[in-house]
Motif scaffolding. Sequence first.
Motif, PDB file in Angstrom:
ATOM      1  N   TYR A 237      42.516   6.172  -6.511  1.00  0.00           N
ATOM      2  CA  TYR A 237      41.158   5.647  -6.395  1.00  0.00           C
ATOM      3  C   TYR A 237      40.160   6.611  -7.053  1.00  0.00           C
ATOM      4  O   TYR A 237      39.247   6.199  -7.753  1.00  0.00           O
ATOM      5  CB  TYR A 237      40.780   5.433  -4.921  1.00  0.00           C
TER       6      TYR A 237
ATOM      7  N   GLY B  30      40.476   6.442 -10.740  1.00  0.00           N
ATOM      8  CA  GLY B  30      39.869   5.183 -11.174  1.00  0.00           C
ATOM      9  C   GLY B  30      38.360   5.315 -11.299  1.00  0.00           C
ATOM     10  O   GLY B  30      37.753   4.843 -12.255  1.00  0.00           O
ATOM     11  N   PHE B  31      37.760   5.993 -10.323  1.00  0.00           N
ATOM     12  CA  PHE B  31      36.311   6.194 -10.402  1.00  0.00           C
ATOM     13  C   PHE B  31      35.967   7.076 -11.597  1.00  0.00           C
ATOM     14  O   PHE B  31      35.043   6.771 -12.357  1.00  0.00           O
ATOM     15  CB  PHE B  31      35.762   6.833  -9.124  1.00  0.00           C
TER      16      PHE B  31
ATOM     17  N   ARG C 241      36.079   5.201 -14.820  1.00  0.00           N
ATOM     18  CA  ARG C 241      34.957   4.272 -14.975  1.00  0.00           C
ATOM     19  C   ARG C 241      33.627   5.009 -15.134  1.00  0.00           C
ATOM     20  O   ARG C 241      32.718   4.538 -15.815  1.00  0.00           O
ATOM     21  CB  ARG C 241      34.888   3.335 -13.785  1.00  0.00           C
TER      22      ARG C 241
ATOM     23  N   LYS D 204      31.041   4.641 -18.130  1.00  0.00           N
ATOM     24  CA  LYS D 204      29.597   4.423 -17.926  1.00  0.00           C
ATOM     25  C   LYS D 204      28.785   5.427 -18.748  1.00  0.00           C
ATOM     26  O   LYS D 204      27.799   5.080 -19.383  1.00  0.00           O
ATOM     27  CB  LYS D 204      29.290   4.584 -16.424  1.00  0.00           C
TER      28      LYS D 204
ATOM     29  N   TRP E 146      36.273   3.189  -4.094  1.00  0.00           N
ATOM     30  CA  TRP E 146      35.845   4.286  -4.977  1.00  0.00           C
ATOM     31  C   TRP E 146      35.726   3.858  -6.450  1.00  0.00           C
ATOM     32  O   TRP E 146      34.670   4.071  -7.069  1.00  0.00           O
ATOM     33  CB  TRP E 146      36.823   5.458  -4.827  1.00  0.00           C
ATOM     34  N   PRO E 147      36.762   3.236  -7.015  1.00  0.00           N
ATOM     35  CA  PRO E 147      36.637   2.863  -8.432  1.00  0.00           C
ATOM     36  C   PRO E 147      35.508   1.881  -8.703  1.00  0.00           C
ATOM     37  O   PRO E 147      35.071   1.737  -9.838  1.00  0.00           O
ATOM     38  CB  PRO E 147      37.990   2.204  -8.755  1.00  0.00           C
TER      39      PRO E 147
ATOM     40  N   LEU F 106      32.408   1.920  -7.337  1.00  0.00           N
ATOM     41  CA  LEU F 106      31.081   2.344  -6.877  1.00  0.00           C
ATOM     42  C   LEU F 106      29.959   1.978  -7.851  1.00  0.00           C
ATOM     43  O   LEU F 106      28.858   1.659  -7.443  1.00  0.00           O
ATOM     44  CB  LEU F 106      31.061   3.852  -6.603  1.00  0.00           C
ATOM     45  N   TRP F 107      30.270   2.009  -9.150  1.00  0.00           N
ATOM     46  CA  TRP F 107      29.210   1.677 -10.120  1.00  0.00           C
ATOM     47  C   TRP F 107      29.089   0.170 -10.339  1.00  0.00           C
ATOM     48  O   TRP F 107      28.155  -0.292 -10.964  1.00  0.00           O
ATOM     49  CB  TRP F 107      29.462   2.352 -11.464  1.00  0.00           C
ATOM     50  N   THR F 108      30.050  -0.584  -9.904  1.00  0.00           N
ATOM     51  CA  THR F 108      30.060  -2.015 -10.282  1.00  0.00           C
ATOM     52  C   THR F 108      29.985  -2.973  -9.098  1.00  0.00           C
ATOM     53  O   THR F 108      29.799  -4.165  -9.290  1.00  0.00           O
ATOM     54  CB  THR F 108      31.360  -2.331 -11.063  1.00  0.00           C
TER      55      THR F 108
ATOM     56  N   GLU G 234      22.243   3.707  -6.294  1.00  0.00           N
ATOM     57  CA  GLU G 234      22.880   4.770  -7.076  1.00  0.00           C
ATOM     58  C   GLU G 234      22.971   6.049  -6.242  1.00  0.00           C
ATOM     59  O   GLU G 234      23.972   6.756  -6.281  1.00  0.00           O
ATOM     60  CB  GLU G 234      22.081   5.006  -8.360  1.00  0.00           C
TER      61      GLU G 234
ATOM     62  N   ASN H 296      30.609   9.420  -3.628  1.00  0.00           N
ATOM     63  CA  ASN H 296      31.512  10.034  -4.602  1.00  0.00           C
ATOM     64  C   ASN H 296      31.617  11.541  -4.445  1.00  0.00           C
ATOM     65  O   ASN H 296      32.713  12.101  -4.503  1.00  0.00           O
ATOM     66  CB  ASN H 296      31.048   9.685  -6.023  1.00  0.00           C
TER      67      ASN H 296
END
Lengths: 161, 841
Positions: free
Chosen positions: A145, A148-149, A152, A156, B121-122, B124-126, B139, B146
């Motif tokens: 996880y 993965g963050f 991404r 971004k 977690w993956p 969080l931005w989306t 944000e 995070n």
Amino acid sequence: MASRIKRTMLSPISLMPEMVGDFITRFGSKKLKEELCGEITDKFLEILLGGMDIAFTLSSGYRKNIKGFEGRYLFRTADNLVSASAAFKDGNMHVHEDSIDDWGARVTFKDAKALRAFLFSQNQDILNSILANEVEVDGNLNYIYKFGFMARDLAKRLGVG
Amino acid sequence: MSQITIKDISLQDYNLTERVKNLKKAYFRAMPEICVERPHWITEFHLKNNLFKKDKITILDKARAYRFALEKRTPVIWHTRSYEKGMKPFDIKDTSLFAGSTTSKFKGVPLYPEFIALALWPELWTISKRKSNPFFLSEEDAKKLNYDIFPHWMENTIQELARKKYHPPEMKVFERLVFFLASKPNCISHTLPDFSKAINKGLRAIIDEAEERKSKTPDQSKIEFYTAISEALEGIIAYSKNLSKKARELADKENDPALKKELLDIAEINSHAPEFPARTFREGLTTVWLCWTAIHLENPNVGLSLGRLDQILYNLYRKDIDNKVITINDAIELISCLWLKIGDHVPAMPDAGEQLFGGTGSNQAITIGGVDKDGRDAVNDLTYVMLRATELMKLRDPNLNARYYSGINSKEYLKRLCEANVNTGATPALHNDKAVIKALTSKGDSLEHARDYGVIGCVEPGSNGRSYGATGAILFNLTSVLELTLFNGRHRHTGMDALISKETGDHNAFKIFDEFKNAFAEQTRWLVEKAANLNNIFGRIHQDFYPTPILSVLFEGPMEKGKDVIQGGALINSSGATIIGLADVADSLSAIQKLVFEEKTVSFRELLDALNKNFEGCEVLQKRLMNPDKTPKYGNEDPAADTNVRWIVELMDRAFGEKENYRGGRYRVGYWTMTNHAGFGRLMKATPNGRKAHENFTSGITPVSAVTPHLTKALNSVAKQPVECLSSGVALNLKYTPEKDNGKMLDNFAASVEGYFDDMDGKRDGGMEIQFNITTHDKFVEAVKNPDAEEYRELLVRVSGYTAYFKDLNPQMQKEIIDRTEYLLSTGKMIPFEPFPLHER
């Protein structure tokens, strides 16, 4: 991939404001942007880990992700033809082109496309790729996880997330 | 003696007040917001007290952590702002009669990093922008999660702790996600506390009792338990006092005299409840509400249920009505405000979870009606008040369940329950007291305790505040057992090269149907063993790292034993497994029995080839397999088909029933599937009942859709199944067409329920539960096209157990509901329909 020397040379950039670091990272990660947005190649894993390595070196904001984090990842295809490992320690990332045994999390993927979908696809996430049998994960899922963050987060910062 | 004093039980002259209308409007407008308050305070406490490094977290550690968080959390009296679709903020005119909320948000998503919050977690931005059920996340809060929260939990989630400590081989089977799901990495699982003691004695008296018991025992673990109880309850009291203080501060600044008075009322009520015995109906509701927020601070919002509120609050209601302290209108307003508060949170769900199980709420069941502990009619005025509030509010959460004891509860009551279903389209679910009580006593519950059952989560019965049932511990995909049997221990989803279970013979090995059934039974036992073992391992991790002092206060047993519910402190200590795919598997067995072994019109090889080709080029065979005139189908009173269902439910009950759980209790089996029949269906290949690959399985204990043309036969097939094998509850999902002659429809509706519940003078047990969608096929189709239209935004549906908003369900689940068999009550026949195409969102 950023070698230790390269890292030493580039590291002053990370002292600049986060936005500047991100801008330079964007500039230096053209190949990764291409892999993320366009046609994917067999070099995807190598380019991704290399891109992360550069970003950790250049961007103070991105590097904050690995402050105090110790984790070892192994990425490989089921036939073991492609494999690479990434180790995080002391606020740095170390990428190796070969396999390691003492991983905390192992990702076995069908092909580069599956790995990209696993990490980046907007409409898919980690569980979904496992459900489709395109990716198998062993070890600590929370490491996955986090990775993965970070993947991404990099996308971004590159303006493609 | 009847406790009914109201003249019109429909209470149709009572409607929502302006206050509730405003709140409801805002509720439907607001998108859920992720709240980081709980994980922030819990993480901080763990860091300060070095809990991340400990080999075991004691109940006292936990109690202190919860007290810390309860004392620190924001005391929200009235919310002022939320976000709507498109992440646009809007102002709320919140004047709820209850202060406090589950999270700091108007409609919040609480996070439990101890469980599966890290799966977000993956995203969080989306997550604020994802297609399926987005959650607003600022944000700033994403960064906090995070950098400051999630990293500390990487080695400390329940799943990771279990993996590290036990290296269970069953984990690999679980992680393939197609065999069974274990709930414990996600929650403590569905269960049912009781608030009577908190309401009637107050938390201060419980603290005093704990202190007294502590002073009398030399046992160190008990001393620790009682100290923990005191700590946790002091936390709840402190939260209420903070709310009171805040309300008084706001009142001081308020210029509107009406609002000032309301704030001062809140201040007064919260300074008294829940610390002291409730003096009024509103204080009783406040005690329930504040204990409920504390329970959700402790435990993930998955299937925790509130029990028989119309029973435990009735005396206070009666007293206030008789003394003219409140009117019925006030009571409906109070209940409506409470229902909105109970529904003020949404479970955190990663995107894949949304795609597989999307649209689920927190499944907080409330139970009304039925009989009391002595077997007397328990329906009272408050039952009807709660029913009316539910009818007016049409909310997903709480999930209202009504008990009915034929011959003891009145026919008018049953008819009123049917009417509420017609008016809401989907609620309440109806439970047959006679059958449920028999099911519970067959598992060892005393008659008195069984009669006092409440509904947990979706449909699961458990003795109110006595049964720590963990009813949703295992979600068992029965179709995977069929798959392993058909393919000799292998599974087409995980690849035919890998032997998953054990070889029980390839298709050539089976000469008679019984041999195939034996192989099926062996594969069943293998998978049950894996599921139960893993659940027990997770349970032991809960015991070591997730003690539950707050929940323990609200159960009968822990105080007397000096033992946490998680350690077996409750009176009843069962665990639950719910089975997915019963009808599809039973019909598959019937098809194999008839075509392969009896008629020998199709060889096993041919059948397997057809399955592997997904019936491409084998359409004639597929049609035959789906035709109830040619192949026995459950739901038609076909003896062969119904016998296969019975054989399976008895097999499952034996296989699970012989397993002991980590608290020394036994496993109980249920047939309610939530949205898992759609989720698992999406993963599974074609099955011998003619179902094509990736199509939905059938929900709960319901017969397969479109193969049961006659309502009565469908009901009878279900009602003849043995309830002692269904003790963890069933969901029978039916769709009735709304009819113009409402009076006649209600008569037929009630008659269909009576007929289904009837035990035929002991010749059968009668159906345990039934739930409805009373919406036309066309309306559902329109709702798919226009999900944001006002008339469809609140369209409530029964999934398989809980209620949901149709628009929130994933496309596969929407299709499943649209394609369910729909009956016209006036004829008792199925209305033919064309299967709805699976659509993209």
